[in-house]
Design a protein around this motif. Structure first.
Motif, PDB file in Angstrom:
ATOM      1  N   ASN A  18      -7.135   2.081   2.008  1.00 15.22           N
ATOM      2  CA  ASN A  18      -6.992   0.729   1.467  1.00 15.22           C
ATOM      3  C   ASN A  18      -7.807   0.548   0.198  1.00 15.22           C
ATOM      4  O   ASN A  18      -7.339  -0.046  -0.775  1.00 15.22           O
ATOM      5  CB  ASN A  18      -7.405  -0.308   2.507  1.00 15.22           C
ATOM      6  CG  ASN A  18      -6.399  -0.417   3.627  1.00 15.22           C
ATOM      7  OD1 ASN A  18      -5.237  -0.106   3.449  1.00 15.22           O
ATOM      8  ND2 ASN A  18      -6.850  -0.845   4.790  1.00 15.22           N
ATOM      9  N   LEU A  21      -6.000   2.347  -2.644  1.00 14.73           N
ATOM     10  CA  LEU A  21      -4.824   1.618  -3.112  1.00 14.73           C
ATOM     11  C   LEU A  21      -5.213   0.433  -3.987  1.00 14.73           C
ATOM     12  O   LEU A  21      -4.567   0.162  -5.000  1.00 14.73           O
ATOM     13  CB  LEU A  21      -3.983   1.150  -1.924  1.00 14.73           C
ATOM     14  CG  LEU A  21      -3.253   2.246  -1.163  1.00 14.73           C
ATOM     15  CD1 LEU A  21      -2.573   1.667   0.071  1.00 14.73           C
ATOM     16  CD2 LEU A  21      -2.252   2.942  -2.053  1.00 14.73           C
ATOM     17  N   GLN A  25      -4.157  -0.103  -7.882  1.00 12.80           N
ATOM     18  CA  GLN A  25      -3.347  -1.251  -8.261  1.00 12.80           C
ATOM     19  C   GLN A  25      -3.976  -2.046  -9.405  1.00 12.80           C
ATOM     20  O   GLN A  25      -3.273  -2.690 -10.168  1.00 12.80           O
ATOM     21  CB  GLN A  25      -3.137  -2.176  -7.061  1.00 12.80           C
ATOM     22  CG  GLN A  25      -2.198  -1.613  -6.034  1.00 12.80           C
ATOM     23  CD  GLN A  25      -2.119  -2.478  -4.784  1.00 12.80           C
ATOM     24  OE1 GLN A  25      -2.848  -3.458  -4.644  1.00 12.80           O
ATOM     25  NE2 GLN A  25      -1.248  -2.106  -3.866  1.00 12.80           N
ATOM     26  N   ARG A  44       0.393   6.012 -12.143  1.00 16.78           N
ATOM     27  CA  ARG A  44       1.092   6.654 -11.024  1.00 16.78           C
ATOM     28  C   ARG A  44       1.467   8.099 -11.350  1.00 16.78           C
ATOM     29  O   ARG A  44       1.267   8.993 -10.538  1.00 16.78           O
ATOM     30  CB  ARG A  44       2.342   5.867 -10.649  1.00 16.78           C
ATOM     31  CG  ARG A  44       2.037   4.566  -9.962  1.00 16.78           C
ATOM     32  CD  ARG A  44       3.307   3.772  -9.728  1.00 16.78           C
ATOM     33  NE  ARG A  44       2.995   2.435  -9.339  1.00 16.78           N
ATOM     34  CZ  ARG A  44       3.386   1.904  -8.185  1.00 16.78           C
ATOM     35  NH1 ARG A  44       4.099   2.598  -7.351  1.00 16.78           N
ATOM     36  NH2 ARG A  44       3.066   0.669  -7.901  1.00 16.78           N
TER      37      ARG A  44
END
Length: 76
Positions: A18, A21, A25, A44
């Protein structure tokens, strides 16, 4: 690569995923929506390329855990 190090050394793997991520982001602050999308795509591709490169050199396994000198390599 620091995110791989965080994941490998974490006791709670779900929490490490988590956090990784969230970091992926929001890599930069104060971006316009257009540049934000471009940076997102670029981040990415860079992440996928780095993970593929480390996997092919056997520095990470199929789950993303560091192998052998992988920990040292991620700190360079």
């Amino acid at each position: 690569m620091r995110l791989l190090y965080l994941y490998t050394n974490a006791e709670d793997k779900k929490d490490a995923i988590n956090r990784s991520l969230i970091a992926l982001q929001c890599p930069f602050n104060g971006q316009t929506p257009m540049t934000s999308r471009l940076i997102d795509v670029q981040t990415r591709f860079h992440t996928m390329y780095t993970l593929d490169f480390l996997y092919r050199l056997n520095f990470i396994d199929h789950q993303g855990d560091l192998i052998g000198l992988g920990g040292f390599i991620t700190n360079l």
